[in-house]
Design an enzyme around this catalytic site. Structure first.
Site, PDB file in Angstrom:
ATOM      1  N   HIS A   1       0.835  -1.200   0.000  1.00 13.81           N
ATOM      2  CA  HIS A   1       0.000   0.000   0.000  1.00 13.81           C
ATOM      3  C   HIS A   1       0.868   1.248   0.000  1.00 13.81           C
ATOM      4  CE1 HIS A   1       0.583   0.790   4.394  1.00 13.81           C
ATOM      5  NE2 HIS A   1       0.580  -0.529   4.499  1.00 13.81           N
TER       6      HIS A   1
ATOM      7  N   ASP B   1      -0.558   4.287   0.872  1.00 17.97           N
ATOM      8  CA  ASP B   1      -1.070   5.235   1.861  1.00 17.97           C
ATOM      9  C   ASP B   1      -0.353   5.059   3.195  1.00 17.97           C
ATOM     10  OD1 ASP B   1      -2.418   2.708   1.982  1.00 17.97           O
ATOM     11  OD2 ASP B   1      -3.953   3.573   3.288  1.00 17.97           O
TER      12      ASP B   1
ATOM     13  N   ASP C   1       6.371   1.386   7.119  1.00 20.62           N
ATOM     14  CA  ASP C   1       5.005   0.923   6.834  1.00 20.62           C
ATOM     15  C   ASP C   1       4.364   1.786   5.760  1.00 20.62           C
ATOM     16  OD1 ASP C   1       2.583  -0.372   6.966  1.00 20.62           O
ATOM     17  OD2 ASP C   1       1.998   0.473   8.896  1.00 20.62           O
TER      18      ASP C   1
ATOM     19  N   GLU D   1      -5.306   0.914   2.442  1.00 20.33           N
ATOM     20  CA  GLU D   1      -5.074  -0.111   3.454  1.00 20.33           C
ATOM     21  C   GLU D   1      -5.183   0.409   4.878  1.00 20.33           C
ATOM     22  OE1 GLU D   1      -3.013  -2.885   6.157  1.00 20.33           O
ATOM     23  OE2 GLU D   1      -2.516  -0.796   5.779  1.00 20.33           O
ATOM     24  N   GLU D   2      -4.763   1.643   5.112  1.00 20.37           N
ATOM     25  CA  GLU D   2      -4.625   2.149   6.474  1.00 20.37           C
ATOM     26  C   GLU D   2      -5.915   2.705   7.078  1.00 20.37           C
ATOM     27  OE1 GLU D   2      -2.272   1.636   8.349  1.00 20.37           O
ATOM     28  OE2 GLU D   2      -0.314   1.755   7.386  1.00 20.37           O
TER      29      GLU D   2
ATOM     30  N   GLU E   1       4.233  -5.927   4.291  1.00 19.67           N
ATOM     31  CA  GLU E   1       3.999  -5.320   5.602  1.00 19.67           C
ATOM     32  C   GLU E   1       5.221  -5.519   6.506  1.00 19.67           C
ATOM     33  OE1 GLU E   1       1.732  -3.440   6.703  1.00 19.67           O
ATOM     34  OE2 GLU E   1       0.083  -3.652   5.277  1.00 19.67           O
TER      35      GLU E   1
ATOM     36  N   HIS F   1       3.745   3.838  12.597  1.00 15.14           N
ATOM     37  CA  HIS F   1       2.652   4.703  13.063  1.00 15.14           C
ATOM     38  C   HIS F   1       3.102   5.672  14.158  1.00 15.14           C
ATOM     39  CE1 HIS F   1      -0.891   2.030  11.480  1.00 15.14           C
ATOM     40  NE2 HIS F   1       0.170   1.972  10.684  1.00 15.14           N
TER      41      HIS F   1
END
Length: 377
Positions: free
Chosen positions: A66, A68, A99, A133-134, A163, A349
């Site tokens: 992903h 995003d 990520d 995805e997020e 991931e 994150h």
């Protein structure tokens, strides 16, 4: 600056806060088309998706990921500009470096090197990329793209999701599956009244309490060799006003299951409904299946990945199903062997998200080696 870090610099420069892609996929598509990939966009509302393939026949190995990223939070708490890659003492900082734009950079660099080394390899190499995805728009991403590929008769044999699976160093953990996720929004009506006159009211908090006691003490299953026991968590309760002398007239409650292959979404729904029925309650329940559990505990892909990790870091990887959900849950139901192999997840994150240059180089080399084992050997 190495080729991988140049690619990563470019990707980090796109402020692709979910579900916005902000130009990442245009960059990736142009990169892949220059290598000879055939690319098709599968955009869906605010979510950008694309599928790319090199080769015409043979087994299809797809790298999924992903573009995003999650919001950066308070920019003032970052030591660097989150959307400008910066290196300090061998560590690379920026939102999404772990990520998972770091993995994307490794995939792109590996694809270029692999095709240059093996321009006519007997197989197919693919990419399946989403910007959904997020966030909450995940259903517009990989699930939608997989449906479109199925309609075109495109069958994926193997899939590596990039991931950040690793714990201390790249490759020390491979995700071979994930738990399922089932959510419920429950509404129970009562009758509002004055606390001094409870006989004229119907308190939904009191009514639901024995149900919650039953659900929170329930042993859903014992798990198995690959999954821990199923877990249920209450995530939200709201009961109306704030006045201390009012019995509320309604209650809203949210809960979430993370469940093993010992359960199905239907078996969990049945047990929840039975608990309410047992206590003579009939709430309104809105269910949301976020993903079914999946498991790849054997197969050519897993064996190739295990051998590759052993060759590059000297130890076999831990095979794990821990953590949250991933888009692998939308790919595995199509009969695809799916594993997750990516960078270290220690700072994902977070403020000052980072990865090491060494881990990037290791991951790219692992991806290359896996491609050799599956598409060349």
């Amino acid at each position: 600056m190495t080729d991988i870090t140049q690619i990563l610099t470019d990707l980090i420069g796109f402020p692709s806060i979910t579900p916005e892609d902000a130009g990442c996929q245009k960059y990736m598509i142009q990169f892949l088309e220059q290598l000879g990939f055939t690319c098709q966009q599968l955009n869906n509302g605010p979510v950008s998706n694309f599928f790319a393939c090199y080769g015409k026949i043979g087994p299809l190995l797809v790298f999924a990921g992903h573009t995003d990223v999650v919001p950066v939070g308070e920019v003032s708490k970052w030591d660097t500009d989150p959307f400008s890659l910066e290196e300090k003492n061998g560590m690379l900082y920026g939102r999404g470096v772990a990520d998972m734009k770091g993995s994307l950079a490794c995939m792109l660099h590996m694809a270029r090197r692999f095709i240059k080394t093996y321009p006519s390899f007997p197989g197919r190499l693919g990419f399946l990329i989403t910007s959904g995805e997020e966030g909450d728009e995940f259903n517009l991403g990989t699930p939608y793209a997989m449906q479109k590929l199925e309609q075109q008769g495109i069958v994926i044999d193997y899939c590596i999701v990039g991931e950040p699976s690793s714990s201390l160093k790249t490759g020390d953990v491979i995700k071979i599956g994930r738990r399922g996720s089932l959510s419920a929004k429950i509404h129970l009506s009562g009758k509002q009244g004055h606390v001094a006159y409870p006989h004229l009211a119907d308190n939904p908090i009191h009514r639901i309490s024995p149900v919650l006691a039953e659900l929170t003490s329930m042993q859903w299953d014992n798990g198995n060799a690959y999954f821990p026991p199923t877990s249920m968590q209450i995530t939200y309760i709201h009961c109306g006003g704030h006045a201390g002398n009012i019995i509320p007239g309604e209650l809203n409650l949210h809960l979430n299951f993370r469940y093993s292959t010992e359960q199905t979404d239907e078996s969990l729904k049945t047990r929840v409904i039975n608990a309410f029925t047992h206590h003579k309650l009939n709430p309104t329940i809105e269910w949301r299946l976020n993903g079914e559990p999946f498991l790849t505990n054997k197969g050519i892909l897993l064996e190739s990945c295990k051998q590759t990790v052993l060759e590059h870091i000297g130890t076999l990887p831990e095979l794990s199903t821990s953590g949250g959900t991933s888009d692998g849950r939308f790919i595995a139901p199509y009969g695809v062997e799916v594993i997750e192999l990516g960078l270290v997840n220690a700072t994902i994150h977070q403020v000052n998200e980072c990865t090491s240059l060494q881990d990037l180089n290791t991951l790219e080399t692992m991806y290359f080696s896996i491609c050799e084992k599956l598409l060349i050997d």
